[in-house]
Design an enzyme around this catalytic site. Structure first.
Site, PDB file in Angstrom:
ATOM      1  N   THR A 100      16.237 -77.963 -30.697  1.00 21.46           N
ATOM      2  CA  THR A 100      16.742 -76.035 -31.692  1.00 21.46           C
ATOM      3  C   THR A 100      15.804 -75.582 -32.526  1.00 21.46           C
ATOM      4  O   THR A 100      14.734 -75.263 -32.298  1.00 21.46           O
ATOM      5  CB  THR A 100      17.900 -76.098 -31.856  1.00 21.46           C
ATOM      6  OG1 THR A 100      18.901 -76.332 -30.798  1.00 21.46           O
ATOM      7  CG2 THR A 100      18.410 -74.197 -31.983  1.00 21.46           C
ATOM      8  N   ASP A 277      14.568 -72.263 -26.603  1.00 23.49           N
ATOM      9  CA  ASP A 277      13.905 -72.922 -26.897  1.00 23.49           C
ATOM     10  C   ASP A 277      13.575 -74.227 -26.311  1.00 23.49           C
ATOM     11  O   ASP A 277      12.978 -75.719 -26.524  1.00 23.49           O
ATOM     12  CB  ASP A 277      14.873 -73.421 -28.660  1.00 23.49           C
ATOM     13  CG  ASP A 277      16.349 -73.637 -28.343  1.00 23.49           C
ATOM     14  OD1 ASP A 277      16.856 -73.451 -26.974  1.00 23.49           O
ATOM     15  OD2 ASP A 277      16.982 -73.414 -29.066  1.00 23.49           O
ATOM     16  N   HIS A 379      19.953 -81.852 -25.092  1.00 26.03           N
ATOM     17  CA  HIS A 379      18.579 -81.937 -24.204  1.00 26.03           C
ATOM     18  C   HIS A 379      17.532 -82.637 -25.464  1.00 26.03           C
ATOM     19  O   HIS A 379      18.371 -83.355 -26.089  1.00 26.03           O
ATOM     20  CB  HIS A 379      18.270 -80.139 -25.107  1.00 26.03           C
ATOM     21  CG  HIS A 379      18.580 -79.328 -26.411  1.00 26.03           C
ATOM     22  ND1 HIS A 379      17.715 -79.370 -27.652  1.00 26.03           N
ATOM     23  CD2 HIS A 379      19.804 -79.334 -26.519  1.00 26.03           C
ATOM     24  CE1 HIS A 379      19.298 -79.065 -27.892  1.00 26.03           C
ATOM     25  NE2 HIS A 379      19.968 -78.697 -27.536  1.00 26.03           N
TER      26      HIS A 379
END
Length: 440
Positions: A100, A277, A379
């Site tokens: 992020t 993002d 992620h």
């Protein structure tokens, strides 16, 4: 000097403003450039029967954290899908690591994490022993390696308002006497900014943007940022295919409808740059690489774990740790930081620990085996992995309908400068070339 591309945008803005010249006193303003979102609540017409002022387009950068491009295909995004169809859209590559804070700072600086210094959501710096950067850190020491686009905008006389964008609460170029001080000495911020608070609803966030745009022209931002986090939170907890994650996607779409309707009611043309993002990959407890089964955990200082692991061998154990870890393994590959593949553009920054291990997409790297079963999402994986693809939509008077090829998110920064009429900035990692087919 401005490029032909930028001059074309400036001419478009002038023509757009001409289209909004006030009519006779008894008439209302011209139809806004962003049409209302069908099926969403809120006003869709002029606020009053009096003439509205002429408004030039503003630029609004909107991040929907963790929003995969294929969420637009799930049938729950009428507003976002319409904006994508009417404007420019693409599956965008995040920078590595697909986390992020590194990617939000890339989007507004045009530099990859290795260069702008926010190399992870959590990191250390040898110049600050005993201190750890987290997503709550606002000490300029950690951020000063790069300047975000709002600073150049402010210097050019373009007022900016940043809501919740990571780093927008930091006085760039300033310093703190002590890391724990609330006060920063010197530095620059946007003219208006709001620090992230998860308790503030998406509806309230949109209202905040619209309230800024209701101000008199002299105090009205012309570049704004907006941030939504609920899709990322649901994706982590439930996974990208779970119905509850799609409910979060649908909720953000409604908030986007609120924004579109609000802009229409104000008669405010806007170029919307809608991004995420990173994407999200499904994870579960049966797909975990356990470091403790490969080597004694006392031999390493494990700093981060999960989609990747960053670690330092304890003194005297360097050779033993490297012998076990370096190279390819089932569902994981490890490198010395200097040997991380060049395509990641990652590994030169001193804030990256000496050994870096990247999990196969969908797998996790942990010190120990999970104690209970879980299924969710994460992620941070290879930024070329399809699951990590990020959303891009450009909509407004500057954009024409176009499906763009995949591009790196460092290219968003030059686009933002073009939309605001700022000259190109030398030395950044991105280029506006991919957008030239999509600009009117």
């Amino acid at each position: 000097m401005r490029s032909t591309f930028q001059l074309g945008l400036a001419a478009l803005a002038a023509l757009q403003a001409c289209a909004f010249l006030p009519a006779a006193a008894a008439q209302t303003a011209a139809v806004p450039q962003i049409s209302p979102a069908k099926g969403t609540p809120g006003r869709t017409g002029p606020i009053c029967d009096c003439p509205q002022e002429t408004r030039a387009p503003v630029t609004i950068l909107i991040s929907i954290d963790g929003f995969r491009p294929d969420y637009l295909d799930r049938g729950v995004t009428p507003v976002l899908s319409r904006l994508a169809a009417e404007g420019a859209s693409a599956a965008m590559r995040p920078s590595f690591p697909s986390k992020t804070y590194p990617n939000h700072w890339t989007l507004v600086t045009g530099l990859r994490p290795d260069r702008h210094g926010i190399v992870a959501n959590k990191m250390e710096d040898a110049r600050r022993p005993g201190e750890t950067f987290t997503m709550a850190t606002d000490d300029p020491f950690w951020w000063n390696a790069a300047e975000p686009v709002w600073l150049d905008a402010e210097r050019a006389g373009i007022r900016t308002g940043a809501q919740f964008w990571p780093g927008s609460n930091v006085a760039i170029g300033g310093r703190k006497e002590k890391p724990t001080d609330w006060e920063t000495i010197g530095g620059e911020r946007p003219a208006d900014w709001a620090e992230f608070n998860q308790a503030i609803t998406g509806e309230q966030r949109v209202d905040g943007i619209l309230d800024w745009l209701r101000r008199p022209a002299a105090k009205r931002p012309r570049f704004l940022t907006l941030y939504f986090d609920v899709v990322d939170s649901a994706g982590h907890e439930f996974g990208p295919s779970d119905g509850r994650t799609l409910e979060a996607v649908a909720q953000v779409d409604k908030w986007m409808g609120q924004l579109v309707d609000g802009l229409a009611a104000l008669g405010q043309p806007a170029n919307l740059v809608i991004v995420s993002d990173h994407g999200m990959a499904p994870t579960q407890s049966s797909r975990v690489v356990v470091l403790g089964q490969m080597l004694p955990l006392d031999d390493i200082e494990l700093f981060e774990s999960g989609t990747y692991a960053s670690l330092t061998p304890v003194p005297g154990k360097e050779a033993a740790v490297e012998k076990v870890l370096l190279g390819k393994h089932a569902h994981m590959e490890c490198w010395r930081k200097r040997d991380i593949p060049a395509r990641f553009h990652y590994g030169a920054n001193p804030r990256i620990p000496p050994i870096f291990c990247l999990a196969e997409t969908g797998w996790l790297i942990n010190a120990k085996a999970p104690e209970k079963r879980f299924a969710g999402g994460n992620h941070g994986y290879d930024n070329y992995s399809p699951e990590m693809a990020a959303l891009f939509i450009g909509h407004g008077p500057a954009f024409r309908p176009a499906t763009l090829p995949a591009f790196d998110n460092v290219d968003v920064y030059p686009l933002l400068r073009d939309l605001m009429g700022l000259p190109a900035k030398p030395g950044v990692d991105g280029t506006d070339a991919v957008f030239r087919i999509a600009i009117r």
